[in-house]
Design a protein around this motif. Structure first.
Motif, PDB file in Angstrom:
ATOM      1  N   CYS A  13     -18.977 -68.171  18.559  1.00  0.00           N
ATOM      2  CA  CYS A  13     -19.993 -67.496  19.362  1.00  0.00           C
ATOM      3  C   CYS A  13     -21.120 -66.908  18.501  1.00  0.00           C
ATOM      4  N   PRO A  14     -20.857 -66.115  17.473  1.00  0.00           N
ATOM      5  CA  PRO A  14     -21.976 -65.578  16.681  1.00  0.00           C
ATOM      6  C   PRO A  14     -22.767 -66.647  15.949  1.00  0.00           C
ATOM      7  N   ILE A  15     -22.098 -67.725  15.513  1.00  0.00           N
ATOM      8  CA  ILE A  15     -22.823 -68.803  14.843  1.00  0.00           C
ATOM      9  C   ILE A  15     -23.774 -69.490  15.808  1.00  0.00           C
ATOM     10  N   LEU A  16     -23.321 -69.766  17.036  1.00  0.00           N
ATOM     11  CA  LEU A  16     -24.194 -70.383  18.033  1.00  0.00           C
ATOM     12  C   LEU A  16     -25.365 -69.467  18.385  1.00  0.00           C
ATOM     13  N   LEU A  17     -25.076 -68.173  18.538  1.00  0.00           N
ATOM     14  CA  LEU A  17     -26.160 -67.233  18.845  1.00  0.00           C
ATOM     15  C   LEU A  17     -27.179 -67.178  17.713  1.00  0.00           C
ATOM     16  N   THR A  18     -26.696 -67.221  16.471  1.00  0.00           N
ATOM     17  CA  THR A  18     -27.610 -67.194  15.331  1.00  0.00           C
ATOM     18  C   THR A  18     -28.455 -68.461  15.272  1.00  0.00           C
ATOM     19  N   ILE A  20     -29.322 -70.363  17.839  1.00  0.00           N
ATOM     20  CA  ILE A  20     -30.301 -70.266  18.919  1.00  0.00           C
ATOM     21  C   ILE A  20     -31.439 -69.319  18.540  1.00  0.00           C
ATOM     22  N   TRP A  21     -31.052 -68.172  17.956  1.00  0.00           N
ATOM     23  CA  TRP A  21     -32.078 -67.219  17.512  1.00  0.00           C
ATOM     24  C   TRP A  21     -32.963 -67.830  16.436  1.00  0.00           C
ATOM     25  N   GLY A  22     -32.367 -68.556  15.485  1.00  0.00           N
ATOM     26  CA  GLY A  22     -33.157 -69.177  14.430  1.00  0.00           C
ATOM     27  C   GLY A  22     -34.131 -70.213  14.967  1.00  0.00           C
ATOM     28  N   ILE A  23     -33.699 -71.020  15.937  1.00  0.00           N
ATOM     29  CA  ILE A  23     -34.600 -72.016  16.534  1.00  0.00           C
ATOM     30  C   ILE A  23     -35.758 -71.326  17.253  1.00  0.00           C
ATOM     31  N   ALA A  24     -35.437 -70.245  17.980  1.00  0.00           N
ATOM     32  CA  ALA A  24     -36.488 -69.521  18.701  1.00  0.00           C
ATOM     33  C   ALA A  24     -37.497 -68.912  17.729  1.00  0.00           C
ATOM     34  N   VAL A  25     -37.003 -68.313  16.653  1.00  0.00           N
ATOM     35  CA  VAL A  25     -37.907 -67.720  15.666  1.00  0.00           C
ATOM     36  C   VAL A  25     -38.718 -68.802  14.955  1.00  0.00           C
ATOM     37  N   PHE A  26     -38.094 -69.941  14.684  1.00  0.00           N
ATOM     38  CA  PHE A  26     -38.789 -71.054  14.029  1.00  0.00           C
ATOM     39  C   PHE A  26     -39.954 -71.545  14.901  1.00  0.00           C
ATOM     40  N   ILE A  27     -39.704 -71.728  16.199  1.00  0.00           N
ATOM     41  CA  ILE A  27     -40.767 -72.175  17.102  1.00  0.00           C
ATOM     42  C   ILE A  27     -41.873 -71.131  17.200  1.00  0.00           C
ATOM     43  N   PHE A  28     -41.482 -69.868  17.324  1.00  0.00           N
ATOM     44  CA  PHE A  28     -42.479 -68.790  17.417  1.00  0.00           C
ATOM     45  C   PHE A  28     -43.291 -68.689  16.125  1.00  0.00           C
ATOM     46  N   GLY A  29     -42.631 -68.866  14.993  1.00  0.00           N
ATOM     47  CA  GLY A  29     -43.330 -68.742  13.719  1.00  0.00           C
ATOM     48  C   GLY A  29     -44.379 -69.824  13.515  1.00  0.00           C
ATOM     49  N   PHE A  30     -44.018 -71.063  13.777  1.00  0.00           N
ATOM     50  CA  PHE A  30     -44.974 -72.154  13.553  1.00  0.00           C
ATOM     51  C   PHE A  30     -45.991 -72.272  14.684  1.00  0.00           C
ATOM     52  N   ALA A  31     -45.666 -71.777  15.846  1.00  0.00           N
ATOM     53  CA  ALA A  31     -46.615 -71.869  16.956  1.00  0.00           C
ATOM     54  C   ALA A  31     -47.593 -70.700  16.989  1.00  0.00           C
ATOM     55  N   TYR A  32     -47.244 -69.576  16.419  1.00  0.00           N
ATOM     56  CA  TYR A  32     -48.083 -68.386  16.540  1.00  0.00           C
ATOM     57  C   TYR A  32     -48.386 -67.738  15.180  1.00  0.00           C
ATOM     58  N   LEU A  33     -47.328 -67.420  14.412  1.00  0.00           N
ATOM     59  CA  LEU A  33     -47.534 -66.708  13.158  1.00  0.00           C
ATOM     60  C   LEU A  33     -48.255 -67.533  12.113  1.00  0.00           C
ATOM     61  N   LEU A  34     -47.995 -68.838  12.078  1.00  0.00           N
ATOM     62  CA  LEU A  34     -48.599 -69.679  11.048  1.00  0.00           C
ATOM     63  C   LEU A  34     -50.122 -69.655  11.138  1.00  0.00           C
ATOM     64  N   LYS A  35     -50.684 -69.786  12.331  1.00  0.00           N
ATOM     65  CA  LYS A  35     -52.132 -69.799  12.490  1.00  0.00           C
ATOM     66  C   LYS A  35     -52.744 -68.449  12.105  1.00  0.00           C
ATOM     67  N   ILE A  36     -52.092 -67.379  12.554  1.00  0.00           N
ATOM     68  CA  ILE A  36     -52.635 -66.044  12.251  1.00  0.00           C
ATOM     69  C   ILE A  36     -52.672 -65.809  10.756  1.00  0.00           C
ATOM     70  N   GLN A  37     -51.608 -66.121  10.051  1.00  0.00           N
ATOM     71  CA  GLN A  37     -51.549 -65.878   8.618  1.00  0.00           C
ATOM     72  C   GLN A  37     -52.511 -66.808   7.855  1.00  0.00           C
ATOM     73  N   ALA A  38     -52.593 -68.077   8.270  1.00  0.00           N
ATOM     74  CA  ALA A  38     -53.485 -69.021   7.586  1.00  0.00           C
ATOM     75  C   ALA A  38     -54.947 -68.610   7.754  1.00  0.00           C
ATOM     76  N   HIS A  39     -55.346 -68.236   8.957  1.00  0.00           N
ATOM     77  CA  HIS A  39     -56.724 -67.811   9.171  1.00  0.00           C
ATOM     78  C   HIS A  39     -57.029 -66.517   8.417  1.00  0.00           C
ATOM     79  N   ALA A  40     -56.042 -65.642   8.295  1.00  0.00           N
ATOM     80  CA  ALA A  40     -56.253 -64.406   7.540  1.00  0.00           C
ATOM     81  C   ALA A  40     -56.504 -64.720   6.065  1.00  0.00           C
ATOM     82  N   LEU A  41     -55.755 -65.653   5.492  1.00  0.00           N
ATOM     83  CA  LEU A  41     -55.977 -66.028   4.088  1.00  0.00           C
ATOM     84  C   LEU A  41     -57.313 -66.752   3.910  1.00  0.00           C
TER      85      LEU A  41
END
Length: 304
Positions: A13-18, A20-41
């Motif tokens: 159970c904790p491995i599956l939850l982790t 799922i959480w990692g996939i969600a963070v991965f999608i959020f990071g490349f879909a939102y955080l990557l652009k913000i950080q790249a444009h800031a640099l």
């Protein structure tokens, strides 16, 4: 764990939850955080190609850190459940039921103590990490030093929420038994240092700690049963509170209280019924049926 497949649900159970959480963070990071950080640099006069490469590395690190933090947060919950499940399988369900109650206080103690131990683990890990540069000997030193801390953390649930003792008492006992804690923990840390296999050994170490605690509980209960059996064989004979006579015989104080409780009759009535008004003997040997030694001096019968 192989003998009791029901234990694996605490691992899956904790491995599956982790994941799922990692996939969600991965999608959020490349879909939102990557652009913000790249444009800031890029706005900071950083070359676009370099900015995008650096931001990709940053997002991957952020995903990894957030996944590890999430895993560390939910891990104690399932660790405690696995620990309790092992005790139940060993037949110590009554120990868990006996220490139920004040769940909020125990939970707060467990959370605060767990955070303190986690910070201490991270600190010791950072300090001892450079010794791994020494071949073989460095790994042995690393496992030995971190072993005591790991064992303390694995047994803390039993101390804080089952035995209901404070963090300070648990730490003091862990230090007094540091040779046992270090011996167990050094092997546990060594197993967790094996790549990939450490995912499983993190959980089997909890099972091992629970089995160790179960052995201690079993020895304690056997010792208590032996003491109770020894007390039952000693019989009911006990020393009375007065300390002078056995409890089966009347003491001087009891005899006086007994005489004060008797009704008062006229002298002529007492003479006619002398046998009925005989006071209980205060002699501790009178009720034992032993013969008295006759007096040597007939003129003074009180002298023996």
């Amino acid at each position: 764990m192989l003998g009791h497949p029901s234990l694996f649900k605490h691992l899956i159970c904790p491995i599956l939850l982790t994941i799922i959480w990692g996939i969600a963070v991965f999608i959020f990071g490349f879909a939102y955080l990557l652009k913000i950080q790249a444009h800031a640099l890029i706005r900071a006069n950083c070359p676009a190609a370099v900015a995008w490469i650096v931001c990709i590395i940053f997002v991957l690190l952020e995903v990894g850190v957030l996944s590890i933090l999430f895993y560390l947060i939910i891990l104690p919950i399932y660790q405690d459940g696995l620990f309790d499940r092992v005790l139940k399988l060993r037949g110590f369900r009554h120990v868990l039921k006996k220490n139920e109650g004040n769940d909020l206080i125990k939970c707060m103690r467990g959370v605060s103590g767990g955070l303190w131990i986690l910070l201490f683990q991270i600190l010791v890990l950072i300090i001892t990490l450079p010794v791994n540069l020494i071949p073989i000997l460095g790994q042995m030193i690393f496992a030995t030093v971190n072993g005591w801390v790991l064992t303390f953390s694995l047994r803390f649930h039993y101390d804080a929420e089952i035995r209901d003792i404070s963090v300070l008492q648990s730490r003091r006992e862990a230090w007094q038994r540091r040779s046992e804690y270090t011996g167990f923990g050094a092997i546990a840390v060594g197993l967790e240092m094996i790549p990939l296999a450490n995912i499983l050994f993190v959980w089997t170490n909890i099972v091992g700690a629970a089995l160790w605690v179960a052995d201690e509980i079993e020895e304690k209960e056997e010792r208590m049963q032996q003491e109770q059996a020894a007390q039952s064989l000693m019989g009911p004979g006990r020393i009375s509170p007065e300390g002078s006579y056995p409890a089966a015989y009347p003491s001087q104080q009891n005899a006086e209280q007994y005489s004060l409780q008797q009704p008062i009759y006229p002298p002529h009535y007492q003479q006619q019924h002398a046998t009925s008004f005989a006071q209980p003997s205060t002699d501790p040997f009178a009720l034992q049926g032993s013969a008295r030694i006759p007096p040597k001096d007939k003129k003074h019968p009180d002298v023996y």
